[in-house]
Design a protein around this motif. Structure first.
Motif, PDB file in Angstrom:
ATOM      1  N   GLY A 296       0.812  -1.214   0.000  1.00  0.00           N
ATOM      2  CA  GLY A 296       0.000   0.000   0.000  1.00  0.00           C
ATOM      3  C   GLY A 296       0.841   1.258   0.000  1.00  0.00           C
ATOM      4  O   GLY A 296       0.529   2.231  -0.695  1.00  0.00           O
ATOM      5  N   CYS A 297       1.936   1.239   0.759  1.00  0.00           N
ATOM      6  CA  CYS A 297       2.845   2.382   0.810  1.00  0.00           C
ATOM      7  C   CYS A 297       3.478   2.631  -0.554  1.00  0.00           C
ATOM      8  O   CYS A 297       3.600   3.786  -0.994  1.00  0.00           O
ATOM      9  N   THR A 298       3.866   1.572  -1.247  1.00  0.00           N
ATOM     10  CA  THR A 298       4.431   1.711  -2.586  1.00  0.00           C
ATOM     11  C   THR A 298       3.443   2.411  -3.518  1.00  0.00           C
ATOM     12  O   THR A 298       3.808   3.313  -4.286  1.00  0.00           O
ATOM     13  N   CYS A 299       2.168   2.010  -3.422  1.00  0.00           N
ATOM     14  CA  CYS A 299       1.136   2.607  -4.287  1.00  0.00           C
ATOM     15  C   CYS A 299       0.933   4.084  -3.969  1.00  0.00           C
ATOM     16  O   CYS A 299       0.847   4.918  -4.887  1.00  0.00           O
ATOM     17  N   VAL A 300       0.867   4.424  -2.682  1.00  0.00           N
ATOM     18  CA  VAL A 300       0.613   5.815  -2.291  1.00  0.00           C
ATOM     19  C   VAL A 300       1.766   6.717  -2.706  1.00  0.00           C
ATOM     20  O   VAL A 300       1.564   7.802  -3.274  1.00  0.00           O
ATOM     21  N   MET A 301       3.000   6.293  -2.414  1.00  0.00           N
ATOM     22  CA  MET A 301       4.161   7.105  -2.767  1.00  0.00           C
ATOM     23  C   MET A 301       4.304   7.245  -4.280  1.00  0.00           C
ATOM     24  O   MET A 301       4.665   8.314  -4.791  1.00  0.00           O
ATOM     25  N   THR A 302       4.007   6.157  -5.001  1.00  0.00           N
ATOM     26  CA  THR A 302       4.062   6.221  -6.459  1.00  0.00           C
ATOM     27  C   THR A 302       3.006   7.177  -6.998  1.00  0.00           C
ATOM     28  O   THR A 302       3.269   7.955  -7.928  1.00  0.00           O
ATOM     29  N   GLU A 303       1.813   7.154  -6.406  1.00  0.00           N
ATOM     30  CA  GLU A 303       0.746   8.044  -6.870  1.00  0.00           C
ATOM     31  C   GLU A 303       1.111   9.503  -6.646  1.00  0.00           C
ATOM     32  O   GLU A 303       0.803  10.360  -7.476  1.00  0.00           O
ATOM     33  N   MET A 304       1.766   9.802  -5.517  1.00  0.00           N
ATOM     34  CA  MET A 304       2.204  11.175  -5.265  1.00  0.00           C
ATOM     35  C   MET A 304       3.117  11.667  -6.391  1.00  0.00           C
ATOM     36  O   MET A 304       2.919  12.761  -6.937  1.00  0.00           O
ATOM     37  N   VAL A 305       4.114  10.851  -6.735  1.00  0.00           N
ATOM     38  CA  VAL A 305       5.063  11.241  -7.780  1.00  0.00           C
ATOM     39  C   VAL A 305       4.358  11.304  -9.136  1.00  0.00           C
ATOM     40  O   VAL A 305       4.625  12.194  -9.953  1.00  0.00           O
ATOM     41  N   MET A 306       3.430  10.365  -9.384  1.00  0.00           N
ATOM     42  CA  MET A 306       2.725  10.337 -10.659  1.00  0.00           C
ATOM     43  C   MET A 306       1.881  11.592 -10.843  1.00  0.00           C
ATOM     44  O   MET A 306       1.815  12.160 -11.947  1.00  0.00           O
ATOM     45  N   LEU A 307       1.239  12.050  -9.778  1.00  0.00           N
ATOM     46  CA  LEU A 307       0.448  13.282  -9.861  1.00  0.00           C
ATOM     47  C   LEU A 307       1.345  14.491 -10.149  1.00  0.00           C
ATOM     48  O   LEU A 307       0.963  15.401 -10.891  1.00  0.00           O
ATOM     49  N   ALA A 308       2.551  14.487  -9.573  1.00  0.00           N
ATOM     50  CA  ALA A 308       3.502  15.566  -9.843  1.00  0.00           C
ATOM     51  C   ALA A 308       3.974  15.512 -11.296  1.00  0.00           C
ATOM     52  O   ALA A 308       4.095  16.552 -11.969  1.00  0.00           O
ATOM     53  N   VAL A 309       4.229  14.321 -11.794  1.00  0.00           N
ATOM     54  CA  VAL A 309       4.645  14.154 -13.191  1.00  0.00           C
ATOM     55  C   VAL A 309       3.544  14.631 -14.135  1.00  0.00           C
ATOM     56  O   VAL A 309       3.812  15.309 -15.143  1.00  0.00           O
ATOM     57  N   MET A 310       2.299  14.316 -13.804  1.00  0.00           N
ATOM     58  CA  MET A 310       1.176  14.733 -14.642  1.00  0.00           C
ATOM     59  C   MET A 310       1.004  16.250 -14.618  1.00  0.00           C
ATOM     60  O   MET A 310       0.602  16.856 -15.620  1.00  0.00           O
ATOM     61  N   ALA A 311       1.306  16.885 -13.482  1.00  0.00           N
ATOM     62  CA  ALA A 311       1.253  18.351 -13.411  1.00  0.00           C
ATOM     63  C   ALA A 311       2.326  18.957 -14.308  1.00  0.00           C
ATOM     64  O   ALA A 311       2.073  19.945 -15.021  1.00  0.00           O
ATOM     65  N   TYR A 312       3.518  18.382 -14.296  1.00  0.00           N
ATOM     66  CA  TYR A 312       4.598  18.853 -15.175  1.00  0.00           C
ATOM     67  C   TYR A 312       4.207  18.674 -16.637  1.00  0.00           C
ATOM     68  O   TYR A 312       4.466  19.556 -17.478  1.00  0.00           O
ATOM     69  N   ASP A 313       3.569  17.563 -16.960  1.00  0.00           N
ATOM     70  CA  ASP A 313       3.113  17.306 -18.329  1.00  0.00           C
ATOM     71  C   ASP A 313       2.119  18.378 -18.777  1.00  0.00           C
ATOM     72  O   ASP A 313       2.194  18.877 -19.908  1.00  0.00           O
TER      73      ASP A 313
END
Length: 314
Positions: A106-123
């Motif tokens: 679960g921690c892997t998913c949450v931390m990955t989602e945080m970074v993914m949302l940041a990547v999508m904002a940069y996109d």
């Protein structure tokens, strides 16, 4: 210390109370969460399939969205089935190894989602601020690299936090007023010094939250400046509508996290904390595909075409 924890982990049990304080709600809650889980699986898997089969959606934004859907699918699958089980069985005990495993994934998913949302904002920043260079700037290699960084950082963060739990010693059977094996469960069940684990948690969580929020807020600051400089009202509307889905998802995700951290840790707030935790762990993975499908014309258009093809074939 690690060996002690491992030796004791075979006999240590954690009992998650879940919603046992409300026996009359067990069946309605089971049906509610089962429905949410079905919608979550259908929404996220459906989003991945639609993006994969539609050439029109083979763009960086939808590439990242497909991975966000995959992360939400994994997170809901690690949380909700155990929640459903605890609603219908009397024995709510869990081994410490099982709890740590659930937390780690679960921690892997949450931390990955945080970074993914940041990547999508940069996109979105690149797409709006540099539209002519968007295809070149967000090349397939860069997109793959950014997704790899998101998953890698999620795994590394999870490994660090999991290690901080493995150095704890656990003893006896602990009753925890929660429904999921989140980090707070383990210090409550530990019978050794928790300062090291709490320090690691503080550093990792705040580092992830602060860094990803800075990337998101900075991206949207530049996006806002770019949109406000546009002369046509239609251009400004199109710019804001392009970001609306992602901005809604970010607001719900981080808003829920901040809400939970602001709740005082008292007995009177446990119900509110549980409701907030349910929204964070159960509802958000369901909402993300709905937000992106309902607020995105390209996804809706693809869905309509698929429905038309299905109707014609029948």
């Amino acid at each position: 210390m690690v060996s002690t924890a491992k030796n004791q982990s075979s006999v240590v049990m954690i009992i998650l109370l879940g919603f046992s304080d409300y026996p009359e709600l067990q069946v309605p809650l089971f049906l509610l969460f089962l429905t949410i889980y079905a919608v979550t699986i259908l929404g996220n898997v459906g989003m991945i399939v639609i993006i994969r089969i539609s050439p029109k959606l083979h763009t960086p934004m939808y590439f990242f969205l497909s991975h966000l859907s995959f992360v939400d699918f994994c997170y809901s699958t690690i949380v909700i089935p155990k929640l459903l089980e605890n609603l219908i069985v009397e024995d709510r005990s869990n081994s410490i190894k099982g709890c740590i495993t659930q937390f780690s994934i679960g921690c892997t998913c949450v931390m990955t989602e945080m970074v993914m949302l940041a990547v999508m904002a940069y996109d979105r920043f690149v797409a709006i601020s540099y539209p002519l260079l968007y295809t070149v700037s967000m090349s397939p290699n860069l997109c793959s690299l950014l997704v790899t960084v998101a998953y890698s950082w999620g795994i590394i963060s999870s490994i660090v936090l999991t290690y901080s739990l493995l150095v704890l010693s656990f003893c006896g059977t602990k009753i925890i007023n929660n429904f999921v094996c989140e980090y707070s469960v383990f210090p409550s069940a530990a019978c050794s010094d928790k300062h090291f684990s709490e320090l690691i948690l503080f550093i990792v969580v705040n580092l992830n939250t602060f860094c990803t929020l800075i990337i998101i807020l900075t991206s949207y600051l530049f996006i806002s400046v770019t949109i406000l400089k546009m002369h046509s009202a239609s251009g400004r509307y199109k710019g804001f509508s392009t970001c609306s889905s992602h901005l809604t998802a970010v607001t719900i995700f981080y808003g829920t996290i901040l809400f939970l951290y602001c709740i005082p840790n008292s007995k009177n707030s446990w119900f509110v904390v549980k409701v907030g935790s349910v929204f964070y762990t159960v509802v958000i993975p369901m909402l993300n595909p709905l937000i992106y499908s309902l607020r995105n014309n390209e996804v809706k258009e693809t869905l309509r075409k698929l429905m038309d093809v299905k109707i014609i074939s029948q």
